[in-house]
Design a protein around this motif. Structure first.
Motif, PDB file in Angstrom:
ATOM      1  N   LEU A 299       0.823  -1.216   0.000  1.00  0.00           N
ATOM      2  CA  LEU A 299       0.000   0.000   0.000  1.00  0.00           C
ATOM      3  C   LEU A 299       0.861   1.272   0.000  1.00  0.00           C
ATOM      4  O   LEU A 299       0.338   2.383   0.076  1.00  0.00           O
ATOM      5  N   SER A 300       2.180   1.094  -0.063  1.00  0.00           N
ATOM      6  CA  SER A 300       3.138   2.216  -0.013  1.00  0.00           C
ATOM      7  C   SER A 300       2.944   3.093   1.219  1.00  0.00           C
ATOM      8  O   SER A 300       3.030   4.320   1.146  1.00  0.00           O
ATOM      9  N   GLY A 361      -9.457  -4.057   5.070  1.00  0.00           N
ATOM     10  CA  GLY A 361     -10.211  -2.828   5.364  1.00  0.00           C
ATOM     11  C   GLY A 361      -9.396  -1.593   5.037  1.00  0.00           C
ATOM     12  O   GLY A 361      -9.881  -0.646   4.407  1.00  0.00           O
ATOM     13  N   LEU A 362      -8.133  -1.607   5.444  1.00  0.00           N
ATOM     14  CA  LEU A 362      -7.273  -0.439   5.192  1.00  0.00           C
ATOM     15  C   LEU A 362      -7.089  -0.254   3.693  1.00  0.00           C
ATOM     16  O   LEU A 362      -7.158   0.878   3.188  1.00  0.00           O
ATOM     17  N   GLY A 363      -6.900  -1.359   2.971  1.00  0.00           N
ATOM     18  CA  GLY A 363      -6.737  -1.296   1.514  1.00  0.00           C
ATOM     19  C   GLY A 363      -7.948  -0.649   0.858  1.00  0.00           C
ATOM     20  O   GLY A 363      -7.802   0.237   0.007  1.00  0.00           O
ATOM     21  N   ILE A 365     -10.099   1.398   2.155  1.00  0.00           N
ATOM     22  CA  ILE A 365     -10.185   2.834   2.492  1.00  0.00           C
ATOM     23  C   ILE A 365      -9.143   3.634   1.704  1.00  0.00           C
ATOM     24  O   ILE A 365      -9.438   4.713   1.178  1.00  0.00           O
ATOM     25  N   MET A 366      -7.920   3.119   1.601  1.00  0.00           N
ATOM     26  CA  MET A 366      -6.866   3.869   0.922  1.00  0.00           C
ATOM     27  C   MET A 366      -7.161   4.007  -0.569  1.00  0.00           C
ATOM     28  O   MET A 366      -6.751   4.976  -1.205  1.00  0.00           O
ATOM     29  N   LYS A 367      -7.858   3.024  -1.143  1.00  0.00           N
ATOM     30  CA  LYS A 367      -8.139   3.084  -2.577  1.00  0.00           C
ATOM     31  C   LYS A 367      -9.355   3.967  -2.884  1.00  0.00           C
ATOM     32  O   LYS A 367      -9.521   4.425  -4.012  1.00  0.00           O
ATOM     33  N   SER A 368     -10.206   4.211  -1.891  1.00  0.00           N
ATOM     34  CA  SER A 368     -11.439   4.961  -2.183  1.00  0.00           C
ATOM     35  C   SER A 368     -11.188   6.466  -2.174  1.00  0.00           C
ATOM     36  O   SER A 368     -10.192   6.953  -1.679  1.00  0.00           O
TER      37      SER A 368
END
Ligand SMILES: *Cc1c(COP(=O)(O)O)cnc(C)c1O
Length: 368
Positions: A299-300, A361-363, A365-368
């Protein structure tokens, strides 16, 4: 009625900030009606309590009409034999938190100074504020490592205590043995080191020390340990200090007689010998930490390599909102605001499944 009343609290307690605990699972469940909630906010052992402790507890339930042993003799003997210190060098407390309060009560006069690296565990400040001591915060150095010389520079005639948390909560960084020795030797004779090793079992670096060798050697150091983390007994509230005898006598004076309940004593005395549970917990933690590192890299997202069972992750200016969105998904982590790290969260290493849910979940959120 209340207009005529003037109950005045001590001035110093106005400086006390409320402790912000990780949100309990039941609370989030009842707030948002979520079926599944995952808590990675308080660095608890995701495998649960030591089975030895559970067995011992079952055998002791029928004795709880008796007061506990005020001297915690059995538990001190078990810890002493396991850690190669003397029972006389041990004080058992109602969680490691109580030790911090007792040390503050024993050594801090109003106006004294206490040096606290920042960011670190908030309870050191609580103890200082309780006693009206002045808090001297020293920022951690590059990549949140400890810079002993900057701390030594802050010592004045009023300095009574220097706190070091190693591995440090919330950064996961640690103080090397050589640097602890350097600190102990450079300090004036009247300064005590409070060395918090709540996460010592997780630290595997060759140059790490849990500080006990310095207790044995009679340096002015209080080593804090707890049964709340790797031993999985956070709900029972039991921890301890290992302290040279000439110092521990002062701390014992301010301890309440029955500060550690009977069940906590019995469970801790069993858990300290549960090598298999500790071993499995450490293995699981190493795997889980790798799992988190891999996902964070994908996710960098920058993070600090941790010697412990939690990871500090930099999310950027939206960190608070990401934290809230994780809550919406039933995932509890710790937001960094309270440590003055508004762009960070701290996530505890969970089971493989819990880590997966967090990563997913974090992925999203970070992509949205
Ligand atoms: C958890 C923790 C403690 C002690 O916690 P207790 O539950 O009170 O034993 C002490 N120091 C640090 C840094 C901790 O994270």
């Amino acid at each position: 009625m209340s207009e005529n009343i003037e109950i005045r609290a001590r001035e110093t307690i106005q400086n006390i900030q409320p402790y912000l605990p990780g949100k309990p699972i039941w609370e989030l469940q009842s707030e948002r009606g979520l079926a599944q909630v995952i808590k990675l906010a308080s660095n608890e052992n995701p495998l649960g309590p030591s089975p030895y402790a559970l067995k011992a507890l079952n055998h002791s339930l029928t004795d709880i009409h008796r007061y506990p042993d005020a001297n915690t003799s059995i538990l001190r003997k078990e810890i002493a034999s396991k850690l190669d210190v003397k029972p006389e060098q041990l004080i058992i407390t109602n969680g490691g938190d109580e030790l911090i309060t007792l040390v503050s009560e024993s050594f801090l006069e109003p106006g004294d100074e206490i040096i606290i690296p920042s960011p670190s565990f908030s309870e050191y400040e609580f103890g200082a504020n309780l006693m009206g001591a002045n808090i001297i915060k020293v920022p951690l150095g590059e990549n949140y490592t400890f810079n002993v010389d900057t701390m030594i520079e802050k010592v004045t005639e009023r300095t009574k205590i220097i706190c070091i948390c190693s591995p440090n909560n919330p950064t996961g960084t640690y103080l090397s043995k050589a640097n602890l020795q350097h600190l102990l030797e450079a300090l004036p004779k009247d300064v005590l080191v409070l060395f918090d090793t709540a996460y010592s079992q997780y630290a595997v670096a060759e140059d790490y020390t849990n500080g006990l060798e310095f207790v044995r050697a009679g340096y002015p150091i209080v080593v804090l340990q707890t049964f709340s983390k790797v031993y999985g007994l956070a709900g029972l509230r039991v921890g301890f200090g290992a302290v040279p005898e000439f110092i521990i006598q002062h701390i014992l004076k301010v301890k309440e007689p029955f500060n550690v309940n009977a069940l906590a004593q019995v469970a801790a005395a069993a858990a300290i010998h549960d090598d298999e549970h500790v071993h499995l917990s450490l293995q699981s933690n190493i795997k889980g930490r790798k799992q988190l590192y891999r996902a964070l890299k994908e996710l960098s997202l920058p993070f600090i390599e941790s010697m412990s069972n939690f990871v500090l992750v930099e999310l950027g200016p939206n960190a608070k909102s990401v934290y809230e969105q994780l809550l919406d998904k039933g995932i509890i982590v710790r937001y960094g605001g309270a440590w003055n790290l508004p762009c960070h969260i701290r996530v505890s290493v969970g089971t493989k499944f819990e880590n997966e849910v967090f990563i997913q979940g974090l992925g999203e959120i970070m992509k949205s």
